[in-house]
Design a protein around this motif. Structure first.
Motif, PDB file in Angstrom:
ATOM      1  N   THR A   1     100.818 113.943 -16.895  1.00 19.66           N
ATOM      2  CA  THR A   1     101.774 113.207 -17.723  1.00 19.66           C
ATOM      3  C   THR A   1     103.186 113.723 -17.472  1.00 19.66           C
ATOM      4  O   THR A   1     104.123 112.942 -17.285  1.00 19.66           O
ATOM      5  N   ALA A   2     103.348 115.036 -17.472  1.00 25.46           N
ATOM      6  CA  ALA A   2     104.665 115.624 -17.226  1.00 25.46           C
ATOM      7  C   ALA A   2     105.187 115.226 -15.850  1.00 25.46           C
ATOM      8  O   ALA A   2     106.367 114.892 -15.699  1.00 25.46           O
ATOM      9  N   ARG A   3     104.318 115.239 -14.872  1.00 25.70           N
ATOM     10  CA  ARG A   3     104.729 114.849 -13.516  1.00 25.70           C
ATOM     11  C   ARG A   3     105.195 113.398 -13.478  1.00 25.70           C
ATOM     12  O   ARG A   3     106.196 113.073 -12.850  1.00 25.70           O
ATOM     13  N   SER A   4     104.490 112.508 -14.182  1.00 25.33           N
ATOM     14  CA  SER A   4     104.898 111.103 -14.186  1.00 25.33           C
ATOM     15  C   SER A   4     106.240 110.934 -14.902  1.00 25.33           C
ATOM     16  O   SER A   4     107.037 110.068 -14.528  1.00 25.33           O
ATOM     17  N   VAL A   5     106.522 111.758 -15.906  1.00 30.92           N
ATOM     18  CA  VAL A   5     107.821 111.721 -16.579  1.00 30.92           C
ATOM     19  C   VAL A   5     108.925 112.097 -15.599  1.00 30.92           C
ATOM     20  O   VAL A   5     109.968 111.434 -15.537  1.00 30.92           O
ATOM     21  N   VAL A   6     108.706 113.146 -14.825  1.00 26.22           N
ATOM     22  CA  VAL A   6     109.698 113.558 -13.825  1.00 26.22           C
ATOM     23  C   VAL A   6     109.954 112.418 -12.838  1.00 26.22           C
ATOM     24  O   VAL A   6     111.108 112.113 -12.509  1.00 26.22           O
ATOM     25  N   GLU A   7     108.898 111.767 -12.393  1.00 24.80           N
ATOM     26  CA  GLU A   7     109.065 110.642 -11.465  1.00 24.80           C
ATOM     27  C   GLU A   7     109.896 109.531 -12.094  1.00 24.80           C
ATOM     28  O   GLU A   7     110.793 108.972 -11.452  1.00 24.80           O
ATOM     29  N   ARG A   8     109.628 109.200 -13.360  1.00 29.55           N
ATOM     30  CA  ARG A   8     110.394 108.141 -14.041  1.00 29.55           C
ATOM     31  C   ARG A   8     111.857 108.543 -14.230  1.00 29.55           C
ATOM     32  O   ARG A   8     112.755 107.710 -14.120  1.00 29.55           O
ATOM     33  N   LEU A   9     112.099 109.800 -14.538  1.00 29.06           N
ATOM     34  CA  LEU A   9     113.481 110.265 -14.678  1.00 29.06           C
ATOM     35  C   LEU A   9     114.250 110.094 -13.366  1.00 29.06           C
ATOM     36  O   LEU A   9     115.381 109.603 -13.367  1.00 29.06           O
TER      37      LEU A   9
END
Length: 187
Positions: free
Chosen positions: A14-22
């Motif tokens: 989940t954290a990794r996908s947040v970084v990608e979206r940012l």
């Protein structure tokens, strides 16, 4: 004025996908950090070295992921300014290790202890340095991924006897705690 926004997530993916979206939203990777346990916490050096390459060839922060051992937490994958600050703190360049890194970025002591403990217990943290005109967009991305409710989780930790992050404690073993082989740390 720059503001540091941080959220914790129950898992690394989940954290990794947040970084990608940012990064897709135009937030510079130099303003984003991630620290967390990848998978079950059984991270080894080969895995840490290959994590960045294994994110689908994406450019940006995630290609720079590396393995970091944080006292009281154990092995984590980390990238960004927060990881660099924590490495310096662990090496003695600053006080307080991971907690000190969060405090340096403007979090109060309670928040900093919560974020460090969340990583210790297998969660992941994403922290972003956002300019005033980016704050609402960054908050929408961070909160859109359903972060852990800090108030509820802190209450849970305290009910288990926790009071603050202890960098001298053994790394947390979620499976052993759940099975009753060990009790949660009392700090």
């Amino acid at each position: 004025m720059t503001r540091t926004l941080t959220r914790s997530y129950g898992d690394y993916e989940t954290a990794r996908s947040v970084v990608e979206r940012l990064e897709e939203a135009g937030i510079s990777s130099s303003n984003v950090s991630i620290v967390g346990r990848n998978g079950d916490g059984e991270t080894n050096a080969e895995e840490g070295a290959g994590i960045g390459a294994g994110v689908g060839g994406a450019a940006g922060l995630l290609t720079g992921l590396g393995l970091l051992a944080i006292p009281g937490v154990g092995p984590v994958v980390a990238a960004g300014w927060l990881a660099a600050t924590a490495v310096g703190a662990v090496a003695g360049a600053a006080a307080g290790g991971l907690v000190g890194s969060f405090i340096k970025e403007g979090h109060d002591e309670d928040e900093a202890n919560y974020y460090a403990e969340t990583v210790r217990r297998g969660g992941s943290v994403v922290s972003v340095r956002a300019e005033a005109d980016q704050v609402l967009n960054v908050e929408a991305i961070l909160d859109g991924a359903k972060p852990i409710d800090r108030t509820e989780r802190t209450a849970q930790y305290r009910q288990e006897g926790w009071s603050r992050f202890d960098e001298n404690a053994d790394p947390y073993d979620r499976e052993a705690t759940a099975s009753g082989r060990m009790t949660p740390p009392v700090v």
